[in-house]
Design a protein around this motif. Structure first.
Motif, PDB file in Angstrom:
ATOM      1  N   LYS A 123       1.085  -1.234  -0.122  1.00  0.00           N
ATOM      2  CA  LYS A 123      -0.030   0.189   0.458  1.00  0.00           C
ATOM      3  C   LYS A 123       0.974   1.255   0.266  1.00  0.00           C
ATOM      4  O   LYS A 123       0.515   2.409  -0.359  1.00  0.00           O
ATOM      5  CB  LYS A 123      -1.070  -0.349   1.175  1.00  0.00           C
ATOM      6  N   PHE A 125       0.896   3.308  -3.116  1.00  0.00           N
ATOM      7  CA  PHE A 125      -0.668   4.331  -3.303  1.00  0.00           C
ATOM      8  C   PHE A 125       0.018   5.088  -3.379  1.00  0.00           C
ATOM      9  O   PHE A 125      -1.085   6.139  -4.099  1.00  0.00           O
ATOM     10  CB  PHE A 125      -1.618   4.134  -2.952  1.00  0.00           C
ATOM     11  N   THR A 126       0.936   6.203  -2.802  1.00  0.00           N
ATOM     12  CA  THR A 126       1.418   7.352  -3.044  1.00  0.00           C
ATOM     13  C   THR A 126       2.879   7.308  -3.389  1.00  0.00           C
ATOM     14  O   THR A 126       3.110   8.706  -3.398  1.00  0.00           O
ATOM     15  CB  THR A 126       1.341   7.271  -0.849  1.00  0.00           C
ATOM     16  N   GLU A 181       3.426   9.979  -8.302  1.00  0.00           N
ATOM     17  CA  GLU A 181       1.986  10.532  -8.550  1.00  0.00           C
ATOM     18  C   GLU A 181       2.421  10.784  -9.638  1.00  0.00           C
ATOM     19  O   GLU A 181       1.156  11.297 -10.333  1.00  0.00           O
ATOM     20  CB  GLU A 181       1.910  11.529  -7.534  1.00  0.00           C
ATOM     21  N   LEU A 198     -12.701   1.505  -5.215  1.00  0.00           N
ATOM     22  CA  LEU A 198     -12.304   2.754  -4.072  1.00  0.00           C
ATOM     23  C   LEU A 198     -12.768   1.896  -2.377  1.00  0.00           C
ATOM     24  O   LEU A 198     -12.515   1.702  -1.740  1.00  0.00           O
ATOM     25  CB  LEU A 198     -12.333   3.559  -4.468  1.00  0.00           C
ATOM     26  N   ALA A 207     -10.317   3.148   0.202  1.00  0.00           N
ATOM     27  CA  ALA A 207      -9.367   4.513  -0.102  1.00  0.00           C
ATOM     28  C   ALA A 207      -9.928   4.995  -0.993  1.00  0.00           C
ATOM     29  O   ALA A 207     -11.290   5.208  -1.631  1.00  0.00           O
ATOM     30  CB  ALA A 207      -8.108   3.361  -0.329  1.00  0.00           C
ATOM     31  N   THR A 255      -8.008   9.716  -4.676  1.00  0.00           N
ATOM     32  CA  THR A 255      -6.744  10.463  -4.796  1.00  0.00           C
ATOM     33  C   THR A 255      -5.570   9.649  -4.851  1.00  0.00           C
ATOM     34  O   THR A 255      -4.122   9.135  -5.205  1.00  0.00           O
ATOM     35  CB  THR A 255      -5.806  11.013  -3.118  1.00  0.00           C
ATOM     36  N   VAL A 256      -5.948   7.580  -4.691  1.00  0.00           N
ATOM     37  CA  VAL A 256      -5.159   7.007  -4.146  1.00  0.00           C
ATOM     38  C   VAL A 256      -4.523   6.825  -5.809  1.00  0.00           C
ATOM     39  O   VAL A 256      -4.247   6.072  -6.990  1.00  0.00           O
ATOM     40  CB  VAL A 256      -5.646   5.619  -3.272  1.00  0.00           C
ATOM     41  N   SER A 271      -1.370   7.325  -8.549  1.00  0.00           N
ATOM     42  CA  SER A 271      -0.060   6.934  -7.710  1.00  0.00           C
ATOM     43  C   SER A 271       0.734   5.522  -8.809  1.00  0.00           C
ATOM     44  O   SER A 271      -0.030   5.671 -10.010  1.00  0.00           O
ATOM     45  CB  SER A 271      -0.017   5.840  -6.372  1.00  0.00           C
ATOM     46  N   GLY A 288      -2.400   3.518  -8.759  1.00  0.00           N
ATOM     47  CA  GLY A 288      -3.144   3.514  -9.514  1.00  0.00           C
ATOM     48  C   GLY A 288      -3.327   3.303 -11.179  1.00  0.00           C
ATOM     49  O   GLY A 288      -4.112   3.091 -11.374  1.00  0.00           O
TER      50      GLY A 288
END
Lengths: 158, 570
Positions: free
Chosen positions: B270, B273-274, B277, B408, B413, B416-417, B420, B423
């Motif tokens: 996970k 996920f950030t 970007e 999501l 989540a 915004t994820v 990434s 994503g």
């Protein structure tokens, strides 16, 4: 004509817009008009497709690959690989990352390897952008085609 | 500060080099360099525009037909040819099938090995793997015996030393954190995907006349005759049934394997996920009409632009705002400028000014790539599945919104994820599902037309060059698997005067522009932690999430330096 039937696939690889890289595909075009090719032989222009070629060659009884092979010999030199020598042909080191060697391993993993595999190669001079072969490789194509025919003939009379 | 160089980036088409600066364990800058020149434009000049697609489809080693579609659309646009509905349906089917197959191959065969450790899969417990597989999917192949068999097959290949497909992974890297059983399940599905894609792509043999290089395109339509009175009719009731089986199989594969695998693996990584970007600017030309084939409002994937991750607003696409800068690219423009030039007046004049090989680093303050830097209204943009899904979501397209909201919710989540590395992977999977659902609709529409005797598939009105104006220009748009694709053609005196293709990977992998703005890859690498500079797996994860295709496969088998004698034939 029945006795001339041969279960084999000839796969020409290469990129037609990269000069000598397209040698294998040029050879296939000539073979398509060549009366010496036995009945039953599938002639395939594989281009530079990687895994997309799998279904054409899975479980093929005999597979003959025609391609540009860089062996650091004079341009137009025709070479032949089979058996253990094929294992030395790299997949990863070639520019096309999923290359011929990867196809072979993929088939092995699927349990669908061809019965016999032979690679006939020609040494390229240039693989720059261009739709024509260099003179040295263009001159070698008839010989490459003859080698394909001889290979098929050997299989047919096996 | 350490400079990391990844060259070549493996498991992609073509040649890509990444240089990145590592400081304090994180990347603080990056440069993306396409290291091969693409000269298709020069080859097309002077040719008959009706055969441009035959050459254009050889631009790329794998996604041949995307260039064929963009090329015929460009020429049809220039010559103002209206294409029959059946031809549009067949093109949608060919391209849609390509998209699903391409995405599956990307996930399992080009990208999964950045997340899945093949070596660890050999240590998994087949019984535990079986319960895991049965808990996430309805697929039939999930017994202990099945997973034991897979383990044995993979072990045989690994033991033979012929790693090939698996050779480019960084096995044992600490960033591989999946439990052994997840690894084994993923490797098993890697093999299932190999087998499935091999059968599925036979749909191209039906519709393309000849696979792998389809021969059925025509400027004005398709050559796949439907009229039963024609001896060479290709689209027949039997073939409709064959295609329906294949597209149902595609949806089943995506539902049983692809989506559950992404949903099983993503939560175990996970952090990603950030990370990755990137720009946050997304461009989609839109494509794949549903219903009325000539109405862009019916596009499955809408046309539009989202800027700065702001999904409250979608901007229209103005094709005049597309330009390509060569400030950091090994090209020159005839007016001496490096500023953005619209593709309709684009030029491909190579001028290499980089270092002579062998070298350690590129001079990134000067020119450093064979890719140009496309910009929209002067801004760098990301294209591809994520761009399509973000634009579709922001446009309120119901199918896309439902699909994304569902995932999501499953991941618990926020939207915004999406921005990434993961994503991008999730967007590609969801898009495959949307497309796989749609394929049968197009088959049914063809079936309906066929049974009502509506069999026109080619419009011959402008086939004869004497019917053409002396000069004409057009553009062909397509949403290829990797993103927004445009071909621009200028015709004069019956031949091609100028041709430019701006391909998805040029948008994503392009270098900086004259203002120094980073391209999508370059931006996406900023801030990425790298545990081991000698094995920069983290860089590959983000770069591969874009599905790079440097679109110029040269693939001479390189046997130099190998330890065996050359078997010359004299």
């Amino acid at each position: 004509m029945l006795e001339a039937y041969l279960e084999a696939t000839v796969l020409g690889l290469g990129n037609l817009v990269h000069m000598d890289d397209g040698a294998g595909v040029h050879a296939i075009s000539l073979l398509q008009m060549d009366p010496r090719v036995p009945h039953g032989v599938v002639l395939l222009d594989g281009g530079t497709q990687g895994l997309g070629l799998l279904h054409h060659i899975s479980s093929a009884r005999r597979l003959l690959v025609v391609d540009a092979v860089d062996v650091a010999e004079p341009p137009g030199t025709v070479v032949r690989f089979e058996g253990a020598a094929l294992r030395g042909l790299p997949g990863k080191a070639s520019i096309h990352q999923l290359g011929f060697a990867d196809l072979m391993v993929a088939l092995e993993l699927l349990g669908e390897s061809p019965g016999e595999v032979v690679v006939l190669g020609v040494q390229p001079e240039s693989t720059e952008w261009g739709a024509d072969l260099t003179p040295a490789v263009a001159a070698a194509i008839p010989k490459l085609v003859d080698c394909v025919v001889a290979e098929l003939e050997a299989w047919r009379t096996q | 500060m350490a400079r990391i160089v990844v060259d070549p980036v493996s498991r992609i088409e073509g040649h890509l080099r990444i240089e990145a600066n590592l400081e304090g364990g994180k990347l603080n800058d990056a440069w993306s360099s396409g290291t091969m020149f693409r000269g298709i434009e020069m080859i097309l000049k002077g040719r008959d525009p009706r055969e441009a697609w035959i050459w254009a489809q050889r631009i790329c080693g794998v996604c041949t037909m995307v260039h064929a579609i963009a090329s015929v659309r460009a020429v049809e646009d220039a010559l103002k040819i209206d294409v029959p509905e059946n031809a549009k349906l067949v093109r949608n089917l060919i391209a849609g099938a390509q998209m699903v197959q391409d995405h599956v191959v990307h996930f399992y065969h080009l990208h999964a090995l950045d997340w899945v450790d093949v070596a660890a899969a050999l240590k998994a417990d087949p019984a535990k793997t079986s319960s895991l597989a049965q808990s996430i999917s309805n697929c039939e192949k999930s017994s202990t015996t099945y997973f034991k068999g897979v383990q044995a097959r993979v072990k045989a290949v690994v033991d033979s030393g012929q790693l090939s497909l698996f050779a480019s992974g960084y096995w044992g890297h600490p960033a591989y954190t999946l439990p052994p059983e997840v690894n084994l399940m993923a490797v098993a599905h890697y093999l299932e995907a190999l087998a499935w894609q091999k059968d599925f792509i036979r749909i191209h043999a039906v519709l393309g006349g000849k696979n792998p290089h389809p021969q059925s395109f025509l400027v004005g339509g398709m050559s796949t005759a439907m009229d039963p009175d024609e001896p060479a009719a290709v689209i027949t009731p039997e073939r409709i049934i064959f295609m329906r089986d294949l597209v149902r199989g595609a949806l089943k594969f995506v539902n049983d394997y692809y989506i559950p695998d992404v949903l099983a693996i993503a939560p175990l990584y996970k952090d990603w996920f950030t990370r990755g970007e990137g720009l946050g600017n997304f461009l989609a030309y839109g494509d794949y009409s549903l219903g009325d084939q000539s109405d862009p409002k019916t596009f499955l994937f809408p046309r539009g632009i989202v800027m700065g991750r702001d999904i409250s607003q979608v901007f229209p696409v103005d094709p005049h705002k597309i330009t390509e800068s060569v400030a950091h690219s090994w090209y020159e423009y005839s007016d001496g400028s490096a500023e953005g030039r619209h593709p309709a007046i684009g030029e491909t004049i190579p001028k290499y000014s980089g270092p002579k090989a062998p070298f350690d680093h590129l001079d990134v303050d000067a020119k450093y790539s064979w890719l140009k830097a496309p910009r929209y209204d002067g801004k760098p943009m990301e294209v591809g599945p994520l761009a399509r899904m973000v634009v579709g979501y922001a446009s309120g397209k119901k199918e896309i919104k439902d699909s994304i909201d569902g995932v999501l919710k499953a991941l618990n989540a926020p939207p915004t994820v999406l921005f990434s590395t993961l994503g991008r992977i999730a967007a590609r999977a969801l898009e495959s599902q949307l497309m796989a659902k749609q394929l049968e609709g197009w088959v049914n529409q063809l079936d309906d037309n066929l049974s009502h005797g509506k069999t026109a598939i080619f419009n011959p009105v402008r086939w004869d060059p004497s019917s053409w104006p002396n000069s004409a220009a057009g553009v062909g748009w397509h949403e290829a698997p990797r993103g927004a694709l445009g071909h621009w053609v200028e015709i004069e005196g019956k031949t091609i005067k100028n041709y430019q293709a701006v391909v998805p990977t040029t948008w994503n992998a392009g270098p900086r522009d004259s203002k120094g703005q980073r391209g999508a890859y370059e931006a996406a690498l900023l801030g990425t932690p790298v545990a081991d500079p000698n094995r920069p797996l983290e860089i590959l994860r983000t770069i591969h999430s874009f599905d790079p295709c440097i679109a110029c496969a040269v693939h001479v088998i390189d046997a130099q330096g190998r330890e065996y004698t050359i078997p010359r034939i004299s």
